[in-house]
Write a protein that holds these residues in place. Sequence first.
Motif, PDB file in Angstrom:
ATOM      1  N   ASN A  45      48.404  44.237  64.820  1.00  0.00           N
ATOM      2  CA  ASN A  45      49.064  45.508  64.929  1.00  0.00           C
ATOM      3  C   ASN A  45      50.555  45.031  65.380  1.00  0.00           C
ATOM      4  N   ASN A  46      51.746  45.410  64.462  1.00  0.00           N
ATOM      5  CA  ASN A  46      52.922  44.960  64.903  1.00  0.00           C
ATOM      6  C   ASN A  46      53.412  45.750  66.155  1.00  0.00           C
ATOM      7  N   LYS A  92      49.298  51.369  58.835  1.00  0.00           N
ATOM      8  CA  LYS A  92      49.185  52.856  59.470  1.00  0.00           C
ATOM      9  C   LYS A  92      47.959  52.738  60.559  1.00  0.00           C
ATOM     10  N   GLY A  93      48.520  53.014  61.676  1.00  0.00           N
ATOM     11  CA  GLY A  93      47.674  53.104  62.962  1.00  0.00           C
ATOM     12  C   GLY A  93      48.489  53.479  64.183  1.00  0.00           C
ATOM     13  N   PRO A  94      47.862  53.138  65.173  1.00  0.00           N
ATOM     14  CA  PRO A  94      48.356  53.341  66.566  1.00  0.00           C
ATOM     15  C   PRO A  94      49.832  52.565  66.839  1.00  0.00           C
ATOM     16  N   GLN A  95      50.744  53.310  67.350  1.00  0.00           N
ATOM     17  CA  GLN A  95      52.129  52.615  67.552  1.00  0.00           C
ATOM     18  C   GLN A  95      52.413  52.445  69.289  1.00  0.00           C
ATOM     19  N   LYS A  96      51.539  53.083  70.088  1.00  0.00           N
ATOM     20  CA  LYS A  96      51.712  52.910  71.356  1.00  0.00           C
ATOM     21  C   LYS A  96      50.944  51.803  71.935  1.00  0.00           C
ATOM     22  N   PHE A  97      51.538  50.904  72.903  1.00  0.00           N
ATOM     23  CA  PHE A  97      50.793  49.707  73.030  1.00  0.00           C
ATOM     24  C   PHE A  97      49.530  49.605  73.232  1.00  0.00           C
ATOM     25  N   LEU A  98      49.133  50.437  74.209  1.00  0.00           N
ATOM     26  CA  LEU A  98      47.440  50.685  74.705  1.00  0.00           C
ATOM     27  C   LEU A  98      46.729  50.750  73.570  1.00  0.00           C
ATOM     28  N   GLU A  99      46.979  51.685  72.725  1.00  0.00           N
ATOM     29  CA  GLU A  99      46.379  51.874  71.426  1.00  0.00           C
ATOM     30  C   GLU A  99      46.218  50.928  70.505  1.00  0.00           C
TER      31      GLU A  99
END
Length: 368
Positions: free
Chosen positions: A272-273, A318-325
């Motif tokens: 995840n980028n 397409k997915g989580p963008q906050k680091f922990l997620e």
Amino acid sequence: MAKSTAETSEEGHPYAFNVSGPRNLSFPNWKEIIRSSWNDCNYKRTVIACFIQVVYLLELDRQENKTEENGLAPKWWKPFKYKLGHILVDDRDGSIFGAIIEWDRSAALSNFIVMRPSGAPRAVLALRGTLLKSPSMRRDLEDDLRFLAWESLKGSVRFNVALEALKSAVNKFGSCNVCVAGHSLGAGFALQVGKQLAKQGIFVEAHLFNPPSVSLANSIRNVSEKAVFAWKRIRGMLPSNGEIQLNGEDKNAAESKVCAEIKKWVPNLYVNNSDYICCYYTDPAGTAEIAASSVDSSEKMKTKSQGHIPTNLFVMSKGPQKFLEAHGLEQWWSDDMELQEAIHDSKLITRQLKSLYTLPPPSQGNKK
């Protein structure tokens, strides 16, 4: 019969399978004999990610003195007709950092599945990442720092335990029936033990979720191209560089032969980028070309540069963008996620696996 308070509490736990596990997923049944869900790459990714979650929960269950009867972990392997074969324990603190998950023939037969579905592994070596919870946190962070400093985990006690477990599974089931998988730090271990077996001509399927890409060693190497060039010249003069010194056509022919054999091992990377721990696998310096995953696989292979190490690199589009997620494991079985496959000549993965292309040192008997 009414459920006990403990059972109700377990079902409502945030890590319970029915709470945070995958949705809309069909579980094995007799129809699997005709058409196996395991041949679907999305299904395979989901189940293997669940097996890694098993290891996280085995350690949490251990810390809370829970057994297989009341623990959270079993709910994550039983629906898929697998069982716990063996756990990997760090003898220094007793923590569980890995597990062998095996196909459960008895459980399958109870659902009239008389044979293992096509594509389903006999065994999966699953390795967890860092748990920021005592008492395992100290040893986890030690290995995190080890990778940060040296980009290698070979000095860790866990590396040797994982390697022996993988060898044992291969000896028991055969390399084509075994997978190795890991998340975060566990993905780092999975990559390196898989690479170690590949050097020996033993190729096991590898699935690496959020593999670590950040290291001080990498940062230092990028400080100055001149310093890198100077180091290569010095290293080439050392007698212990572990390479056969060949010249001209002989060297090219020997390296081509080794490369052709090693390219049979193609690890699967899921990144995840928005996760800065693994995002450097998609560094633009690696000249990535993003393509839809529906592209014919034979066409993908044609586009790959012969001089680079082939990998299947899946990027979260397409997915989580906050680091922990974005660094979490749960995203990899989410219903609303979207992946793109990157046809990617990654400089990072090429550097990490380049020793696979290094010829072994000559044996003592061949020395003159």
